[in-house]
Design a protein around this motif. Structure first.
Motif, PDB file in Angstrom:
ATOM      1  N   LEU A 153      10.203 -11.229   0.281  1.00 35.32           N
ATOM      2  CA  LEU A 153       8.888 -10.330   0.384  1.00 35.32           C
ATOM      3  C   LEU A 153       8.280 -10.752   1.671  1.00 35.32           C
ATOM      4  CD1 LEU A 153       6.421  -8.843  -0.996  1.00 35.32           C
ATOM      5  CD2 LEU A 153       5.493 -11.031  -1.981  1.00 35.32           C
ATOM      6  N   ASP A 154       8.489 -12.010   2.312  1.00 31.59           N
ATOM      7  CA  ASP A 154       7.865 -12.215   3.707  1.00 31.59           C
ATOM      8  C   ASP A 154       8.363 -11.347   4.595  1.00 31.59           C
ATOM      9  OD1 ASP A 154       6.096 -14.137   5.342  1.00 31.59           O
ATOM     10  OD2 ASP A 154       8.437 -14.451   6.115  1.00 31.59           O
ATOM     11  N   ALA A 155       9.532 -10.954   4.435  1.00 32.65           N
ATOM     12  CA  ALA A 155      10.609 -10.146   5.509  1.00 32.65           C
ATOM     13  C   ALA A 155      10.029  -8.752   5.365  1.00 32.65           C
ATOM     14  CB  ALA A 155      12.238 -10.531   5.400  1.00 32.65           C
ATOM     15  N   ALA A 156       9.768  -8.510   4.212  1.00 27.74           N
ATOM     16  CA  ALA A 156       9.553  -7.180   3.820  1.00 27.74           C
ATOM     17  C   ALA A 156       7.970  -6.929   4.620  1.00 27.74           C
ATOM     18  CB  ALA A 156       9.424  -6.684   2.512  1.00 27.74           C
ATOM     19  N   VAL A 157       7.333  -7.745   4.314  1.00 22.80           N
ATOM     20  CA  VAL A 157       5.716  -7.828   4.599  1.00 22.80           C
ATOM     21  C   VAL A 157       5.765  -7.558   6.134  1.00 22.80           C
ATOM     22  CG1 VAL A 157       3.574  -8.994   4.713  1.00 22.80           C
ATOM     23  CG2 VAL A 157       4.560  -8.542   2.637  1.00 22.80           C
ATOM     24  N   ASP A 158       6.400  -8.423   6.824  1.00 22.95           N
ATOM     25  CA  ASP A 158       6.648  -8.644   8.074  1.00 22.95           C
ATOM     26  C   ASP A 158       7.051  -7.058   8.760  1.00 22.95           C
ATOM     27  OD1 ASP A 158       6.134 -10.424  10.149  1.00 22.95           O
ATOM     28  OD2 ASP A 158       8.370 -10.390  10.829  1.00 22.95           O
ATOM     29  N   GLU A 159       7.920  -6.549   8.038  1.00 22.28           N
ATOM     30  CA  GLU A 159       8.247  -4.893   8.699  1.00 22.28           C
ATOM     31  C   GLU A 159       6.824  -4.206   8.609  1.00 22.28           C
ATOM     32  OE1 GLU A 159      10.976  -1.549   6.800  1.00 22.28           O
ATOM     33  OE2 GLU A 159      12.092  -3.296   7.298  1.00 22.28           O
ATOM     34  N   ASP A 210      -2.277   3.163  15.812  1.00 25.01           N
ATOM     35  CA  ASP A 210      -3.448   3.064  16.665  1.00 25.01           C
ATOM     36  C   ASP A 210      -4.702   2.653  15.323  1.00 25.01           C
ATOM     37  OD1 ASP A 210      -5.310   2.954  18.207  1.00 25.01           O
ATOM     38  OD2 ASP A 210      -5.827   5.116  18.538  1.00 25.01           O
ATOM     39  N   THR A 211      -5.252   1.511  15.233  1.00 29.22           N
ATOM     40  CA  THR A 211      -6.217   0.932  14.308  1.00 29.22           C
ATOM     41  C   THR A 211      -7.560   0.516  14.949  1.00 29.22           C
ATOM     42  OG1 THR A 211      -5.150  -1.128  14.179  1.00 29.22           O
ATOM     43  CG2 THR A 211      -4.702   0.583  12.425  1.00 29.22           C
ATOM     44  N   PRO A 212      -8.313   0.967  15.809  1.00 33.57           N
ATOM     45  CA  PRO A 212      -9.469   0.491  16.506  1.00 33.57           C
ATOM     46  C   PRO A 212     -10.598   0.136  15.460  1.00 33.57           C
ATOM     47  CG  PRO A 212      -9.455   2.891  16.772  1.00 33.57           C
ATOM     48  CD  PRO A 212      -7.882   2.533  16.167  1.00 33.57           C
ATOM     49  N   ASN A 213     -10.606   0.796  14.387  1.00 35.47           N
ATOM     50  CA  ASN A 213     -11.498   0.317  13.365  1.00 35.47           C
ATOM     51  C   ASN A 213     -11.267  -0.436  12.335  1.00 35.47           C
ATOM     52  OD1 ASN A 213     -13.421   2.345  14.304  1.00 35.47           O
ATOM     53  ND2 ASN A 213     -12.653   3.818  13.236  1.00 35.47           N
ATOM     54  N   GLY A 214      -9.974  -0.851  12.461  1.00 36.92           N
ATOM     55  CA  GLY A 214      -9.394  -2.047  11.727  1.00 36.92           C
ATOM     56  C   GLY A 214      -9.138  -1.917  10.055  1.00 36.92           C
ATOM     57  N   ARG A 215      -9.236  -0.425   9.926  1.00 39.01           N
ATOM     58  CA  ARG A 215      -9.226  -0.011   8.425  1.00 39.01           C
ATOM     59  C   ARG A 215      -7.829   0.826   8.207  1.00 39.01           C
ATOM     60  NH1 ARG A 215     -15.773   0.886   7.034  1.00 39.01           N
ATOM     61  NH2 ARG A 215     -16.053  -1.141   7.246  1.00 39.01           N
ATOM     62  N   VAL A 216      -7.284   0.488   6.958  1.00 41.90           N
ATOM     63  CA  VAL A 216      -6.109   1.412   6.668  1.00 41.90           C
ATOM     64  C   VAL A 216      -6.343   1.743   5.134  1.00 41.90           C
ATOM     65  CG1 VAL A 216      -3.570   1.549   6.008  1.00 41.90           C
ATOM     66  CG2 VAL A 216      -4.740  -0.012   8.189  1.00 41.90           C
ATOM     67  N   ALA A 217      -6.349   3.148   4.781  1.00 44.81           N
ATOM     68  CA  ALA A 217      -6.585   3.581   3.601  1.00 44.81           C
ATOM     69  C   ALA A 217      -5.090   3.967   2.907  1.00 44.81           C
ATOM     70  CB  ALA A 217      -7.434   4.751   3.438  1.00 44.81           C
ATOM     71  N   THR A 218      -5.193   3.611   1.562  1.00 44.70           N
ATOM     72  CA  THR A 218      -3.970   4.108   1.066  1.00 44.70           C
ATOM     73  C   THR A 218      -4.016   4.896  -0.206  1.00 44.70           C
ATOM     74  OG1 THR A 218      -3.904   2.179  -0.615  1.00 44.70           O
ATOM     75  CG2 THR A 218      -2.787   1.603   1.611  1.00 44.70           C
ATOM     76  N   LEU A 219      -2.927   5.751  -0.468  1.00 45.66           N
ATOM     77  CA  LEU A 219      -2.979   6.630  -1.680  1.00 45.66           C
ATOM     78  C   LEU A 219      -1.693   6.490  -2.246  1.00 45.66           C
ATOM     79  CD1 LEU A 219      -5.111   8.904  -2.657  1.00 45.66           C
ATOM     80  CD2 LEU A 219      -3.740  10.659  -1.323  1.00 45.66           C
ATOM     81  N   VAL A 220      -1.535   5.430  -2.812  1.00 43.17           N
ATOM     82  CA  VAL A 220      -0.302   4.757  -3.368  1.00 43.17           C
ATOM     83  C   VAL A 220      -0.437   4.251  -4.987  1.00 43.17           C
ATOM     84  CG1 VAL A 220       1.512   3.237  -3.262  1.00 43.17           C
ATOM     85  CG2 VAL A 220       0.603   4.091  -1.195  1.00 43.17           C
ATOM     86  N   ASP A 221       0.051   4.829  -5.684  1.00 46.57           N
ATOM     87  CA  ASP A 221       0.098   4.415  -7.027  1.00 46.57           C
ATOM     88  C   ASP A 221       0.502   2.972  -7.286  1.00 46.57           C
ATOM     89  OD1 ASP A 221      -0.929   4.688  -9.634  1.00 46.57           O
ATOM     90  OD2 ASP A 221       0.041   6.649 -10.157  1.00 46.57           O
ATOM     91  N   THR A 222       0.415   2.397  -8.468  1.00 40.65           N
ATOM     92  CA  THR A 222       0.715   1.071  -8.880  1.00 40.65           C
ATOM     93  C   THR A 222       2.600   1.018  -8.807  1.00 40.65           C
ATOM     94  OG1 THR A 222      -1.049   1.063 -10.576  1.00 40.65           O
ATOM     95  CG2 THR A 222       0.794  -0.591 -10.763  1.00 40.65           C
ATOM     96  N   ARG A 223       2.913   0.193  -8.042  1.00 34.41           N
ATOM     97  CA  ARG A 223       4.190  -0.052  -7.677  1.00 34.41           C
ATOM     98  C   ARG A 223       4.370  -1.250  -6.665  1.00 34.41           C
ATOM     99  NH1 ARG A 223       6.173   4.618  -3.605  1.00 34.41           N
ATOM    100  NH2 ARG A 223       7.785   3.259  -3.244  1.00 34.41           N
ATOM    101  N   PRO A 224       5.710  -2.048  -6.526  1.00 33.65           N
ATOM    102  CA  PRO A 224       5.656  -3.037  -5.749  1.00 33.65           C
ATOM    103  C   PRO A 224       5.250  -2.840  -4.433  1.00 33.65           C
ATOM    104  CG  PRO A 224       7.505  -2.899  -7.232  1.00 33.65           C
ATOM    105  CD  PRO A 224       6.629  -1.703  -7.393  1.00 33.65           C
ATOM    106  N   ALA A 225       5.327  -1.703  -3.778  1.00 35.87           N
ATOM    107  CA  ALA A 225       4.781  -1.543  -2.378  1.00 35.87           C
ATOM    108  C   ALA A 225       3.446  -1.894  -2.162  1.00 35.87           C
ATOM    109  CB  ALA A 225       5.084  -0.034  -2.164  1.00 35.87           C
ATOM    110  N   VAL A 226       2.753  -1.735  -3.359  1.00 35.69           N
ATOM    111  CA  VAL A 226       1.345  -2.436  -3.033  1.00 35.69           C
ATOM    112  C   VAL A 226       0.997  -3.611  -2.520  1.00 35.69           C
ATOM    113  CG1 VAL A 226      -1.094  -2.745  -4.147  1.00 35.69           C
ATOM    114  CG2 VAL A 226       0.458  -0.505  -4.941  1.00 35.69           C
ATOM    115  N   GLY A 227       1.899  -4.516  -2.974  1.00 34.60           N
ATOM    116  CA  GLY A 227       1.796  -6.057  -2.515  1.00 34.60           C
ATOM    117  C   GLY A 227       2.278  -6.201  -0.923  1.00 34.60           C
ATOM    118  N   ARG A 228       3.182  -5.460  -0.722  1.00 31.93           N
ATOM    119  CA  ARG A 228       3.707  -5.370   0.703  1.00 31.93           C
ATOM    120  C   ARG A 228       2.542  -4.690   1.653  1.00 31.93           C
ATOM    121  NH1 ARG A 228       8.207  -3.342  -1.954  1.00 31.93           N
ATOM    122  NH2 ARG A 228       8.067  -1.437  -1.244  1.00 31.93           N
TER     123      ARG A 228
END
Length: 497
Positions: A40-46, A55-73
């Motif tokens: 998991l650590d390696a996947a999160v690093d990716e 480019d994230t000048p505001n420091g915010r990332v929105a997601t439109l992802v349903d319940t799945r393991p990718a949410v943790g990453r």
């Protein structure tokens, strides 16, 4: 002399992977695969590297992802880069999502294959996918970004006051508000929950609630802190969820009352490994608690809010079985006052529940909403309740659910509690509708086998005349939000028809 370390210096997963890398971190309940903390650590690093390439000048990332393991990453990838993650409800319409995205002022929207078209419809900013693009208008994936950036990212220093999550409330009685939750809020909530529910290194927490709500995403944080595993099921289904508990060695699960009732109705007898069923999102019928006692299901009724990073008070099974309707004592370091006429009141006196402590949000995205929500004693929840001499809480309704009819005040929650005792009634929602003669008229939407006539007859025997509904409708199930709370706006719409 070196100063002692009082707080994690890097993201929570970095610390966990360095401590117990071989332990199971994630179990895919649908696909059957498992992931260790090292993996998991390696996947999160990716993921972190991919986010760093954006480019994230505001420091915010929105997601439109349903319940799945990718949410943790995504969660821990954002934490590793010091970014705020804002999961959006994939079930909402495009107009509502567009409004939320504008309020967030997010730099990027992350989608999945099933939400590509919706993401490109609502976004006026870059869109990337956690999956390989599938022709829905998204051209790049997070993997593409990570490859270009080299695939690794150096963790930033962890700041307990940094906003880690923005979650939108369910909006059952008002427009949804964006709740800011800090790293400190999440860690304090996980710590307090552990003191109430207990922790074992072999624990496995089943997630089948939507991960764009607090009840679904909280176990990801908690399991990383505990060194436990999160078991992810993409959606609740009676048979599949029952099998997941038994076959995946689940020790804890978060559910809403409707889910638990469906399991019990189907004859669910969970495996002996199950230690707790954390039950929130709405009132828990006493009859359901009694059925759990008879089946030895370790139910833990809980009172919580997004604004408090999940649990505020939770009853252990022995408390729930002995004390009807209680949600237990507040969690450690969580202060709950019952306030009436501006002042805290003693045991047995009803008032508004006001919450303070390290789990409570610093505020909403909207400053006016923040100013309106906080008073001299803390966060004004809008929930009504009382405490007993031993500090146990009872939640009896919402302040804004009060109905004024013919000059008389009607407590909707009190009427609902009576209607639920009517033979054949499973659930009830009581709302007031405008009425030229009475100001408001009391109406009830009921789920179950009872007839409107039998409900009205029961109410006439048990309630004051002004409390008796002027109209009762029967439906298969009450409308609910994705978090499981009754959707009162939908109830009102149903009663108007």
């Amino acid at each position: 002399m070196r100063e002692p370390v009082e707080w994690p210096t890097r993201d929570l997963l970095t610390h966990r992977a360095g401590t117990t890398p071989e332990r199971t971190a994630v179990v895919d309940a649908d696909g059957g695969g498992t992931t260790t903390y090292r993996e998991l650590d390696a996947a999160v690093d990716e993921v972190a590297a991919a986010l760093e390439a954006l480019d994230t000048p505001n420091g915010r990332v929105a997601t439109l992802v349903d319940t799945r393991p990718a949410v943790g990453r995504l969660l821990f990838g954002a934490m590793r880069r010091g970014l705020t993650l804002a999961p959006l409800n994939v079930e909402l319409d495009a107009e509502t999502l567009s409004t939320q995205l504008q309020a967030l002022d997010a730099d990027t929207l992350v989608c999945e294959r099933d939400t590509e078209e919706l993401a490109t419809e609502i976004a006026d900013r870059p869109v990337v996918s956690v999956d390989a693009p599938d022709g829905g208008g998204v051209e790049r994936s997070l993997s593409d970004e990570a490859v270009e950036d080299g695939g690794t990212a150096e963790p930033v220093e962890l700041d307990r006051d940094a906003t880690q999550l923005v979650l939108f409330t369910s909006g059952t009685t008002s427009d949804p508000k964006g709740v800011r939750l800090t790293v400190g809020n999440l860690v304090a909530s996980a710590t307090a929950s552990a003191f109430r529910l207990g922790v074992s290194p072999g624990d496995r927490w089943l997630v089948c609630l939507p991960t764009y709500h607090m009840g679904g995403i909280a176990p990801f944080v908690r399991c990383v802190l505990y060194g436990a595993a999160v078991v992810v099921q993409r959606e609740f289904a009676v048979g599949a969820t029952a099998r997941a508990v038994d076959e995946r060695g689940v020790t804890g699960v978060s559910l809403v009352p409707t889910m638990l009732k469906r399991l019990v109705d189907a004859g669910w007898n969970p495996a002996g490994t199950l230690r707790f069923v954390l039950l929130g999102g709405g009132p828990v019928p006493p009859s359901l608690v009694e059925r759990c006692r008879e089946r030895d299901i370790p139910v833990c009724p809980t009172y919580g809010m997004t604004e408090a990073a999940s649990q505020i008070a939770t009853a252990r099974p022995e408390t729930a079985f002995e004390h009807r309707d209680t949600v237990g004592q507040p969690l450690v370091c969580t202060d709950v006052k019952v306030v009436a006429d501006g002042d805290p009141v003693g045991p047995g006196v009803r008032g508004e529940l006001v919450v303070d402590g390290p789990t409570v949000t610093p505020g909403y995205l909207d400053e006016a909403a923040t100013d309106a929500a906080f008073g001299p004693h803390g966060l004004q929840t809008g929930d009504l309740g009382y405490r007993d001499e031993d500090g146990r809480l009872w939640v009896v309704g919402r302040a804004d659910d009060r109905i004024v009819t013919g000059g008389e005040n009607v407590d909707a929650a009190a009427v609902e509690a009576v209607i639920r005792q009517c033979p054949g009634v499973e659930e009830a929602a009581v709302v007031g509708l405008p009425d030229e003669e009475w100001g408001e008229r009391v109406t009830a939407l009921v789920a179950g086998d009872a007839s409107p006539e039998s409900v009205l007859e029961y109410c006439r025997d048990e309630l004051a005349p002004h409390e008796v509904p002027k109209r009762v409708r029967v439906t298969d199930a009450l409308p609910r939000t994705a978090s499981g709370t009754v959707d009162r706006a939908a109830v009102r719409a149903a009663m108007r028809n």
